[in-house]
Structure formats: C-alpha cells, structure tokens
Design a protein around this motif. Structure first.
Motif, PDB file in Angstrom:
ATOM      1  N   GLU A  20     -22.054  -1.479 -27.085  1.00 45.73           N
ATOM      2  CA  GLU A  20     -23.400  -1.661 -26.540  1.00 45.73           C
ATOM      3  C   GLU A  20     -24.456  -0.933 -27.357  1.00 45.73           C
ATOM      4  OE1 GLU A  20     -25.052  -3.449 -23.790  1.00 45.73           O
ATOM      5  OE2 GLU A  20     -23.346  -4.548 -24.576  1.00 45.73           O
ATOM      6  N   ARG A  23     -24.923  -2.964 -30.634  1.00 48.74           N
ATOM      7  CA  ARG A  23     -25.628  -4.222 -30.351  1.00 48.74           C
ATOM      8  C   ARG A  23     -27.126  -3.970 -30.224  1.00 48.74           C
ATOM      9  NH1 ARG A  23     -21.798  -6.672 -25.551  1.00 48.74           N
ATOM     10  NH2 ARG A  23     -20.363  -7.911 -26.832  1.00 48.74           N
ATOM     11  N   CYS A  24     -27.457  -2.970 -29.447  1.00 51.19           N
ATOM     12  CA  CYS A  24     -28.846  -2.654 -29.184  1.00 51.19           C
ATOM     13  C   CYS A  24     -29.591  -2.309 -30.472  1.00 51.19           C
ATOM     14  CB  CYS A  24     -28.908  -1.490 -28.192  1.00 51.19           C
ATOM     15  SG  CYS A  24     -30.544  -1.121 -27.577  1.00 51.19           S
ATOM     16  N   SER A  45     -28.922  -4.530 -21.397  1.00 49.59           N
ATOM     17  CA  SER A  45     -27.704  -3.812 -21.771  1.00 49.59           C
ATOM     18  C   SER A  45     -26.756  -3.714 -20.579  1.00 49.59           C
ATOM     19  CB  SER A  45     -28.056  -2.413 -22.268  1.00 49.59           C
ATOM     20  OG  SER A  45     -26.899  -1.630 -22.450  1.00 49.59           O
ATOM     21  N   GLU A  46     -25.469  -3.816 -20.874  1.00 48.41           N
ATOM     22  CA  GLU A  46     -24.451  -3.734 -19.825  1.00 48.41           C
ATOM     23  C   GLU A  46     -24.227  -2.296 -19.359  1.00 48.41           C
ATOM     24  OE1 GLU A  46     -20.949  -5.523 -21.398  1.00 48.41           O
ATOM     25  OE2 GLU A  46     -21.883  -7.479 -21.750  1.00 48.41           O
TER      26      GLU A  46
END
Length: 217
Positions: A20, A23-24, A45-46
């Motif tokens: 995560e 990805r961000c 975001s997860e």
C-alpha cells in the motif's frame, strides 16, 4: 542534461504495509508526470485514511504491481534491511553508431529515491515527526499498533506533500513532450539487486558509468 533527484523521507514499515505504501507513492509520482489526456482514478488506500490518484492505465498499473511484487520478494530474502527504490524518468536519444553498438541512449532527467526501512514488528521503533514515541509498557499490542499506524500514516502524508512540493518547484529540467504513445514520460523502476542487501549511491554510480542499467522497465 540536468538530472533532478528527489530523495523522499524514509518510512519505517512492516512487511504487510509495503504494497500500500509503494502503490501510494509510485502512482502519485507517475500521475504528476502524466502526458496528455489521462483518466484520473481516485483510489482509497486499504490501510490508511489517504486517497491518491492513478492514471487509469491498466498497463501502467500492471507494471507497478510487478515491481512491487519483485521488491516484496527481495524483502523476504533480506529481512530488517533498509532499502531504496529508484523511479527514473528519461529521454531516448540516438547515439553515434560505433563498431560495437548503435543502441539509443537513455538520458535521465529526473529520479525519485523511495526509502523504506522494513521491520519485523518486534524491531519497530515508533517515531513521531520530532521524536520517538514512548509506548507505555501497559499498553496493549492493539493500542501500540494503532499508535504506530497513525505515525506511519502521518509520515506517508509528509512524503506525498514532499512529492507535490518538488513537482511544483522543479520544472525547468522537464524535457519537451516526446512524440510517443503512452500515458507518461518513459520511466523505469530500479530495485535492489538480488546480491545486494541495500541499494545505495554506489549502485547508482555504476548505472551512470555503464549507461545500461540492469533493470526491467
């Protein structure tokens, strides 16, 4: 050509947070180097109360995921190590033909160093912006994790602001828009090699000297 380098604040993360976080950061950088018409896609975001933007390009998303998977594989072999991922943008220029090669040359004009300190939970030190956060021995593991997650989220927000500040202040080095198909300038993502326990400037210098980085793009 002037190559601008932005070294992002180091983030202390646990193994399960790598995907995560990367990805961000990666999508935020690439989005700011998008070309022409893109289909911006807001992503929640997860793990964090953070929304970031992707370019809405399936091929780009696939490439980012592949690189993240490769990095996670490297981390599995090198636990509790600091590491650096390098996202580079470049131009492709024709090279003077020689007896040995007439391959086009990659001229790098911008590089982003993403610094992660991946830790096993027991080795974690919770840090705030100014100092270490001391956790009371009586605090439960769940409460401690909540405090640590909040600290990481705050640091990740700092990194995103660092990216935005850089792209707003550094513009003179950006080359003319290339006549190519694609949603962004040509780029590559460099990971620590399988033989290195860390990625540093020595490897970066070797890349510049050889002119042919050993990486997937």
């Amino acid at each position: 050509m002037n190559c601008e380098v932005c070294s992002l604040k180091e983030l202390e993360v646990e193994y399960f947070e790598i995907r995560e976080v990367l990805r961000c950061i990666l999508h935020t950088i690439v989005f700011h180097r998008a070309l022409g018409l893109v289909r911006p896609k807001d992503i929640d975001s997860e793990l964090f109360e953070i929304t970031y933007v992707q370019c809405g390009d399936a091929e780009l998303e696939k490439k980012v995921e592949e690189k993240i998977n490769q990095f996670i594989g490297w981390v599995e072999k090198h636990p509790n190590k600091k590491s650096q991922i390098c996202l580079s943008f470049y131009e492709v220029k024709s090279k003077q033909p020689t007896w040995f090669s007439n391959k086009p040359e990659r001229v790098y004009w911008e590089q982003w160093h993403i610094n992660l300190n991946v830790q096993h939970p027991k080795a974690l030190t919770i840090k705030s912006h100014h100092s270490k956060v001391v956790v009371d021995p009586g605090v439960s593991a769940l409460e401690e994790r909540t405090v640590r997650r909040a600290a990481l989220e705050a640091s990740l927000r700092e990194v995103l602001f660092q990216i935005i500040k850089f792209v707003n202040e550094k513009k003179d080095h950006i080359p003319p828009i290339p006549n190519i198909e694609g949603v962004t300038f040509p780029y590559e993502i460099t990971l620590p090699s399988s033989s290195d326990s860390s990625f540093g400037m020595d490897m970066f210098k070797r890349m510049l000297q050889t002119g042919h980085p050993g990486m997937l793009s």
